[in-house]
Scaffold this motif. Structure first.
Motif, PDB file in Angstrom:
ATOM      1  N   ALA A 144       0.750  -1.295  -0.038  1.00 58.44           N
ATOM      2  CA  ALA A 144      -0.029  -0.086   0.013  1.00 58.44           C
ATOM      3  C   ALA A 144       0.980   1.082  -0.187  1.00 58.44           C
ATOM      4  CB  ALA A 144      -0.951   0.024   1.126  1.00 58.44           C
ATOM      5  N   VAL A 145       2.065   1.367   0.689  1.00 56.68           N
ATOM      6  CA  VAL A 145       2.845   2.349   0.831  1.00 56.68           C
ATOM      7  C   VAL A 145       3.611   2.773  -0.442  1.00 56.68           C
ATOM      8  CG1 VAL A 145       4.867   3.210   1.866  1.00 56.68           C
ATOM      9  CG2 VAL A 145       3.059   2.364   3.240  1.00 56.68           C
ATOM     10  N   LYS A 146       4.011   1.646  -1.046  1.00 58.36           N
ATOM     11  CA  LYS A 146       4.557   1.564  -2.311  1.00 58.36           C
ATOM     12  C   LYS A 146       3.776   2.126  -3.447  1.00 58.36           C
ATOM     13  CE  LYS A 146       7.459  -1.654  -2.837  1.00 58.36           C
ATOM     14  NZ  LYS A 146       8.110  -3.093  -3.084  1.00 58.36           N
ATOM     15  N   ALA A 147       2.341   1.613  -3.479  1.00 57.00           N
ATOM     16  CA  ALA A 147       1.361   2.115  -4.386  1.00 57.00           C
ATOM     17  C   ALA A 147       1.206   3.648  -4.299  1.00 57.00           C
ATOM     18  CB  ALA A 147      -0.056   1.376  -4.279  1.00 57.00           C
ATOM     19  N   ALA A 148       1.148   3.988  -3.197  1.00 57.14           N
ATOM     20  CA  ALA A 148       1.136   5.422  -2.815  1.00 57.14           C
ATOM     21  C   ALA A 148       2.383   6.356  -3.396  1.00 57.14           C
ATOM     22  CB  ALA A 148       0.806   5.770  -1.307  1.00 57.14           C
ATOM     23  N   LEU A 153      -3.001   7.218  -0.852  1.00 63.49           N
ATOM     24  CA  LEU A 153      -2.660   7.926   0.544  1.00 63.49           C
ATOM     25  C   LEU A 153      -3.709   7.385   1.810  1.00 63.49           C
ATOM     26  CD1 LEU A 153      -0.752   9.498   2.278  1.00 63.49           C
ATOM     27  CD2 LEU A 153      -2.093  11.376   1.794  1.00 63.49           C
ATOM     28  N   ILE A 154      -5.041   7.549   1.438  1.00 57.59           N
ATOM     29  CA  ILE A 154      -5.817   7.264   2.337  1.00 57.59           C
ATOM     30  C   ILE A 154      -5.786   5.649   2.590  1.00 57.59           C
ATOM     31  CG2 ILE A 154      -8.407   6.920   2.637  1.00 57.59           C
ATOM     32  CD1 ILE A 154      -8.862   9.612   1.125  1.00 57.59           C
ATOM     33  N   ASN A 155      -5.519   4.945   1.434  1.00 60.08           N
ATOM     34  CA  ASN A 155      -5.390   3.415   1.833  1.00 60.08           C
ATOM     35  C   ASN A 155      -4.229   3.097   2.765  1.00 60.08           C
ATOM     36  OD1 ASN A 155      -6.052   0.684   1.471  1.00 60.08           O
ATOM     37  ND2 ASN A 155      -4.658   0.395  -0.367  1.00 60.08           N
ATOM     38  N   THR A 173      -2.542   5.065   4.587  1.00 62.44           N
ATOM     39  CA  THR A 173      -2.717   5.625   6.058  1.00 62.44           C
ATOM     40  C   THR A 173      -3.643   4.451   6.809  1.00 62.44           C
ATOM     41  OG1 THR A 173      -2.711   7.826   5.157  1.00 62.44           O
ATOM     42  CG2 THR A 173      -3.696   7.657   7.356  1.00 62.44           C
ATOM     43  N   LYS A 174      -4.582   3.947   6.422  1.00 61.50           N
ATOM     44  CA  LYS A 174      -5.438   3.191   7.291  1.00 61.50           C
ATOM     45  C   LYS A 174      -4.451   1.921   7.476  1.00 61.50           C
ATOM     46  CE  LYS A 174     -10.159   3.951   5.277  1.00 61.50           C
ATOM     47  NZ  LYS A 174     -11.251   3.091   4.581  1.00 61.50           N
ATOM     48  N   LYS A 175      -3.811   1.340   6.456  1.00 57.26           N
ATOM     49  CA  LYS A 175      -2.915   0.285   6.790  1.00 57.26           C
ATOM     50  C   LYS A 175      -1.918   0.386   7.790  1.00 57.26           C
ATOM     51  CE  LYS A 175      -3.702  -2.420   2.881  1.00 57.26           C
ATOM     52  NZ  LYS A 175      -4.644  -3.815   3.401  1.00 57.26           N
ATOM     53  N   LEU A 176      -1.395   1.818   7.892  1.00 59.48           N
ATOM     54  CA  LEU A 176      -0.272   2.030   8.746  1.00 59.48           C
ATOM     55  C   LEU A 176      -0.945   2.146  10.108  1.00 59.48           C
ATOM     56  CD1 LEU A 176       1.654   4.600   6.816  1.00 59.48           C
ATOM     57  CD2 LEU A 176       2.533   2.828   7.550  1.00 59.48           C
ATOM     58  N   ASP A 177      -2.174   2.813  10.305  1.00 56.28           N
ATOM     59  CA  ASP A 177      -2.823   2.674  11.402  1.00 56.28           C
ATOM     60  C   ASP A 177      -3.189   1.538  12.059  1.00 56.28           C
ATOM     61  OD1 ASP A 177      -2.616   5.740  11.598  1.00 56.28           O
ATOM     62  OD2 ASP A 177      -4.506   5.948  10.663  1.00 56.28           O
ATOM     63  N   ARG A 204       5.813   8.725  10.883  1.00 57.68           N
ATOM     64  CA  ARG A 204       6.917   9.400   9.949  1.00 57.68           C
ATOM     65  C   ARG A 204       6.398   9.047   8.438  1.00 57.68           C
ATOM     66  NH1 ARG A 204      11.080   6.510  11.828  1.00 57.68           N
ATOM     67  NH2 ARG A 204      10.693   4.778  10.299  1.00 57.68           N
ATOM     68  N   LYS A 205       6.119   7.903   8.126  1.00 57.57           N
ATOM     69  CA  LYS A 205       5.773   7.219   6.706  1.00 57.57           C
ATOM     70  C   LYS A 205       4.760   7.960   6.371  1.00 57.57           C
ATOM     71  CE  LYS A 205       7.446   2.499   7.525  1.00 57.57           C
ATOM     72  NZ  LYS A 205       8.511   2.066   6.254  1.00 57.57           N
ATOM     73  N   LYS A 206       3.371   8.423   7.118  1.00 58.86           N
ATOM     74  CA  LYS A 206       2.494   9.132   6.734  1.00 58.86           C
ATOM     75  C   LYS A 206       2.737  10.399   6.611  1.00 58.86           C
ATOM     76  CE  LYS A 206      -0.335   8.078  10.385  1.00 58.86           C
ATOM     77  NZ  LYS A 206      -1.468   7.896  11.265  1.00 58.86           N
ATOM     78  N   SER A 207       3.613  10.998   7.096  1.00 64.83           N
ATOM     79  CA  SER A 207       4.029  12.324   6.852  1.00 64.83           C
ATOM     80  C   SER A 207       4.853  12.514   5.747  1.00 64.83           C
ATOM     81  CB  SER A 207       4.991  12.767   8.311  1.00 64.83           C
ATOM     82  OG  SER A 207       5.484  14.068   7.817  1.00 64.83           O
ATOM     83  N   ARG A 208       5.862  11.604   5.286  1.00 68.15           N
ATOM     84  CA  ARG A 208       6.405  11.605   4.174  1.00 68.15           C
ATOM     85  C   ARG A 208       5.633  11.526   3.038  1.00 68.15           C
ATOM     86  NH1 ARG A 208      11.814   8.432   6.051  1.00 68.15           N
ATOM     87  NH2 ARG A 208      12.606   9.776   7.457  1.00 68.15           N
ATOM     88  N   LEU A 209       4.693  10.620   3.104  1.00 65.37           N
ATOM     89  CA  LEU A 209       3.904  10.333   1.969  1.00 65.37           C
ATOM     90  C   LEU A 209       2.863  11.757   1.674  1.00 65.37           C
ATOM     91  CD1 LEU A 209       2.422   6.831   2.499  1.00 65.37           C
ATOM     92  CD2 LEU A 209       3.813   7.861   0.494  1.00 65.37           C
ATOM     93  N   ALA A 210       2.411  12.198   2.857  1.00 63.91           N
ATOM     94  CA  ALA A 210       1.439  13.388   2.824  1.00 63.91           C
ATOM     95  C   ALA A 210       2.248  14.513   2.368  1.00 63.91           C
ATOM     96  CB  ALA A 210       0.948  13.755   4.090  1.00 63.91           C
ATOM     97  N   LYS A 211       3.439  14.692   2.585  1.00 66.70           N
ATOM     98  CA  LYS A 211       4.431  15.714   2.104  1.00 66.70           C
ATOM     99  C   LYS A 211       4.716  15.677   0.575  1.00 66.70           C
ATOM    100  CE  LYS A 211       8.878  17.803   3.842  1.00 66.70           C
ATOM    101  NZ  LYS A 211       9.924  17.303   4.572  1.00 66.70           N
ATOM    102  N   LYS A 212       4.830  14.559   0.025  1.00 73.09           N
ATOM    103  CA  LYS A 212       5.006  14.371  -1.494  1.00 73.09           C
ATOM    104  C   LYS A 212       3.687  14.593  -2.085  1.00 73.09           C
ATOM    105  CE  LYS A 212       8.532  10.516  -1.065  1.00 73.09           C
ATOM    106  NZ  LYS A 212       8.499   9.097  -1.129  1.00 73.09           N
ATOM    107  N   LEU A 213       2.482  14.363  -1.449  1.00 67.51           N
ATOM    108  CA  LEU A 213       1.099  14.395  -2.250  1.00 67.51           C
ATOM    109  C   LEU A 213       0.853  15.994  -2.084  1.00 67.51           C
ATOM    110  CD1 LEU A 213      -1.154  13.378  -3.311  1.00 67.51           C
ATOM    111  CD2 LEU A 213      -2.458  13.439  -1.254  1.00 67.51           C
TER     112      LEU A 213
END
Length: 90
Positions: free
Chosen positions: A31-35, A51-53, A55-59, A74-83
């Motif tokens: 999921a992280v790789k797909a985002a 990103l939503i998917n 985030t759900k999986k990370l939580d 950290r992973k959610k933050s980095r993905l959100a920053k890229k988005l």
């Protein structure tokens, strides 16, 4: 191989748990790789959905004890920053 009955049971439950954890962790990484790939492809809508998917999986992984809460944050933050950087360009 253990001789005691309770130890035999523990081996069985640990093996089941290990297999479940491995599959959940694999799904999380996918999921992280797909985002990440959606951001690289500069597709804002797909990236937001991914990103939503992710985030759900990370939580979920944090609540299950698969990863540490700070690692997930950290992973959610980095993905959100890229988005956000992608959205600013568009």
């Amino acid at each position: 191989m253990p001789n005691i009955k309770s130890a035999v049971k523990r081996v069985k439950t640990i093996e089941k748990r290990r297999a479940l954890n491995a599959s959940q962790k694999s799904a999380l990484r996918t999921a992280v790789k797909a985002a990440d790939q959606a951001v690289v492809a500069t597709d804002v809508d797909a990236a937001q959905a991914a990103l939503i998917n992710a985030t759900k999986k990370l939580d979920k992984a944090v609540t299950k004890g698969l990863i540490h809460k700070n690692a997930a944050a950290r992973k959610k933050s980095r993905l959100a920053k890229k988005l956000n950087a992608l959205s600013a360009q568009a």
